[in-house]
Design a protein around this motif. Structure first.
Motif, PDB file in Angstrom:
ATOM      1  N   TRP A   1     -34.377  12.553 -51.932  1.00 20.27           N
ATOM      2  CA  TRP A   1     -32.954  12.878 -51.829  1.00 20.27           C
ATOM      3  C   TRP A   1     -32.589  13.922 -52.881  1.00 20.27           C
ATOM      4  CZ3 TRP A   1     -30.155   7.503 -51.107  1.00 20.27           C
ATOM      5  CH2 TRP A   1     -30.428   7.036 -49.804  1.00 20.27           C
TER       6      TRP A   1
ATOM      7  N   SER B   1     -22.404   5.695 -38.163  1.00 22.10           N
ATOM      8  CA  SER B   1     -21.713   6.568 -39.117  1.00 22.10           C
ATOM      9  C   SER B   1     -20.250   6.724 -38.733  1.00 22.10           C
ATOM     10  CB  SER B   1     -22.365   7.960 -39.152  1.00 22.10           C
ATOM     11  OG  SER B   1     -23.723   7.890 -39.500  1.00 22.10           O
TER      12      SER B   1
ATOM     13  N   ALA C   1     -20.503  10.370 -42.225  1.00 22.38           N
ATOM     14  CA  ALA C   1     -20.673   9.648 -43.491  1.00 22.38           C
ATOM     15  C   ALA C   1     -21.108   8.230 -43.160  1.00 22.38           C
ATOM     16  CB  ALA C   1     -19.383   9.629 -44.289  1.00 22.38           C
TER      17      ALA C   1
ATOM     18  N   GLY D   1     -20.055   8.694 -48.939  1.00 16.56           N
ATOM     19  CA  GLY D   1     -21.040   9.750 -49.158  1.00 16.56           C
ATOM     20  C   GLY D   1     -20.469  10.941 -49.901  1.00 16.56           C
ATOM     21  N   THR D   2     -21.035  12.104 -49.663  1.00 16.99           N
ATOM     22  CA  THR D   2     -20.600  13.319 -50.368  1.00 16.99           C
ATOM     23  C   THR D   2     -19.129  13.600 -50.152  1.00 16.99           C
ATOM     24  OG1 THR D   2     -22.784  14.339 -50.302  1.00 16.99           O
ATOM     25  CG2 THR D   2     -20.913  15.813 -50.532  1.00 16.99           C
TER      26      THR D   2
ATOM     27  N   VAL E   1     -29.552  14.299 -47.159  1.00 25.55           N
ATOM     28  CA  VAL E   1     -29.748  12.856 -47.068  1.00 25.55           C
ATOM     29  C   VAL E   1     -29.561  12.444 -45.604  1.00 25.55           C
ATOM     30  CG1 VAL E   1     -28.945  10.575 -47.811  1.00 25.55           C
ATOM     31  CG2 VAL E   1     -29.059  12.458 -49.456  1.00 25.55           C
ATOM     32  N   GLY E   2     -28.358  12.637 -45.074  1.00 22.06           N
ATOM     33  CA  GLY E   2     -28.141  12.385 -43.660  1.00 22.06           C
ATOM     34  C   GLY E   2     -28.708  13.511 -42.821  1.00 22.06           C
TER      35      GLY E   2
ATOM     36  N   ALA F   1     -22.690   6.195 -45.950  1.00 17.85           N
ATOM     37  CA  ALA F   1     -22.658   5.411 -47.191  1.00 17.85           C
ATOM     38  C   ALA F   1     -21.304   4.705 -47.305  1.00 17.85           C
ATOM     39  CB  ALA F   1     -22.889   6.312 -48.394  1.00 17.85           C
TER      40      ALA F   1
ATOM     41  N   VAL G   1     -31.652   9.274 -41.833  1.00 20.17           N
ATOM     42  CA  VAL G   1     -31.654   9.770 -43.207  1.00 20.17           C
ATOM     43  C   VAL G   1     -33.057  10.239 -43.558  1.00 20.17           C
ATOM     44  CG1 VAL G   1     -29.749   8.329 -44.020  1.00 20.17           C
ATOM     45  CG2 VAL G   1     -32.095   7.477 -44.170  1.00 20.17           C
TER      46      VAL G   1
END
Length: 271
Positions: free
Chosen positions: A79, A181, A125, A131-132, A63-64, A127, A73
């Motif tokens: 995704w 980010s 990150a 994120g993850t 994604v990133g 999001a 992204v």
């Protein structure tokens, strides 16, 4: 004792590191007896290929991404989902359910964006929920899951990642050349770089002595390899196998379609 001088491009390093991660005893054990959770990312995609034995569109397996000279992204329509294996087979449930069941004999694999002089790693990150790493960190660290971070020395930075974490964040910047980010340290991660990879695969020492290049060698790492004659012969064969690994194609979302445009220097018009 033999000595060699080896230069690896970023994709060659990723392939080398992927082979080494899969060869680890802990990973082999988890593939047979438990969970192997591979979080998406371009470096992790090489590991997925090595385990699955089939090609993946690696530039789409994230994604990133840092591409085209910016943090960015990939298009939302592609995704990917994380790859979770249980006893070597695809896990049928939701990845969160796997995290709930995982423990110290299982393996969580997550790439990163920085490795500092103390061999600490960190990942971007963007999001709001982290994120993850934000969604998985609590499960892996509290339950003692072995977290392996495949990361090339092209991502070596002189700044300690704990300091970088203090000066980054999606609302920390007034302008920039791409997606804003946070840099999030992964304190319990075990990094596997080119250094560890040559030790794992061939039992030879790899000493980084130079970096960078031009004309298709940008981001390269140059190493001196040292070891016994038989081990060095093995290192030579491994190096031959990975040389010529192709670069990934640029693959990013169009700014007008990007869900992160408001926290991006380009998408927001701040740059």
């Amino acid at each position: 004792m033999m000595r060699a001088l080896v230069t690896l491009t970023p994709p060659e390093s990723k392939r080398l590191i992927a082979k080494a991660v899969v060869a680890l005893d802990e990973v082999q054990y988890a593939l047979k007896h438990g969970f192997v959770y591979i979080a998406t990312g371009t470096t992790a995609a090489y590991i997925a290929e090595e385990i699955l034995g089939k090609k993946i569109e690696k530039e789409k397996w994230t994604v990133g991404v840092i591409s085209k000279g910016r943090t960015c992204v990939t298009p939302k329509k592609t995704w990917p989902k994380h790859l979770v294996l249980y006893k070597g087979k695809p896990f049928e449930g939701d990845p969160v359910e796997a995290l709930k069941e995982m423990g110290p004999e299982d393996v969580f694999i997550k790439g990163a964006n920085a490795i500092d002089p103390n061999w600490n790693v960190a990942v971007f990150a963007a999001a709001p929920d982290g994120g993850t790493i934000g969604r998985t960190f609590g499960w892996t660290i509290t339950k003692g899951v072995l977290t392996i971070t495949p990361i090339s020395l092209e991502k070596f930075v002189p700044t300690p990642v704990e300091y970088s974490a203090k000066i980054t964040g999606i609302h920390s910047f007034d302008w920039g050349t791409g997606l804003y980010s946070a840099l999030v340290p992964i304190p319990h991660a075990v990094p596997v770089t080119e250094v560890e990879a040559y030790d794992i695969l061939a039992n030879v020492d790899a000493i980084p002595i130079a970096a960078g290049g031009a004309g298709g060698a940008e981001g390269s790492v140059t190493l001196v390899l040292e070891g016994d004659d038989e081990d060095m012969k093995k290192a030579k064969e491994i190096t031959k196998q990975i040389k010529g690994e192709p670069y990934l194609k640029p693959y990013t979302e169009n700014c007008e379609n990007c869900p992160f445009a408001k926290i991006c220097g380009i998408g927001s018009g701040a740059f």
